[in-house]
Design an enzyme around this catalytic site. Structure first.
Site: not given
Ligand code: ADP
Length: 178
Positions: A15, A89, A121, A125, A136
């Site tokens: 996104k 969301r 990735r 984070r 998530r």
């Protein structure tokens, strides 16, 4: 009134990548609720403190926190075209939003691809640990996916295959917004 568009999709669906390009090419104001919350945390604000534990667990921050953040950011955007990335969301969040969306683009990516992408990735984070990514995803299926039917009923949903290369996804997103 300029259009307000939302991007919908699981974590790791790209996104942010797509939003950035739409901002650069079409002049949208890009509002990423994840980025706004991370910035609030970095600045040690009240919002940041209230959001921290939820974010670290991979859960949604409470609606009253996020809705205020979004309404503030929308007010600052004035009447420029806006791209919402990460909001709404959940159906209650959609209902709390003080404006109608013009279109909602679903960037669809299967869970296995999400897990692989996030594992690869390296932006450090805290919520990219495998168990947090699983949470998530669970939250996405449980809270966010009902929005698909919600916006389909309103005739606003456009689906894009997000498992493709970013350029191909971008072309499909542009086509979906025509
Ligand atoms: P991703 O889409 O990759 O999961 P984001 O950067 O959009 O990540 O969001 C990171 C975290 O910020 C979420 O896991 C959640 O805790 C919080 N968050 C972001 N947007 C919302 C929202 N609309 N409602 C509640 N929590 C949110």
């Amino acid at each position: 009134m300029e259009p307000t568009i939302a991007l919908l999709g699981p974590p790791g669906s790209g996104k942010g990548t797509q939003a950035e390009r739409l901002r650069d090419e079409l002049g949208y104001t890009w509002l990423s609720t994840g980025d706004l919350l991370r910035e609030a945390r970095a600045n040690g604000t009240e919002v940041g403190r209230r959001a921290a534990d939820y974010m670290d667990r991979g859960d949604l921050v409470p609606d009253d926190v996020i809705v205020d953040v979004v309404e503030d950011a929308l007010a600052k955007a004035g009447d420029r075209p806006v791209l919402l990335d990460g909001f709404p969301r959940s159906v209650p969040q959609a209902e709390a939003l003080g404006r109608d969306l013009d279109a909602v683009v679903l960037i669809d990516v299967p869970d296995e691809v999400v897990m692989e992408r996030i594992a690869g990735r390296r932006d450090g984070r805290a919520d990219d640990k495998p168990e947090t990514v699983r949470e998530r995803l669970r939250v996405y299926h449980h809270e966010t996916e009902p929005l698909i039917g919600h916006y389909e009923q309103q005739g606003k949903l456009r689906r894009v295959d997000g498992a493709q290369e970013p350029d191909a996804v971008h072309d499909d997103v542009r086509a979906a917004l025509q």
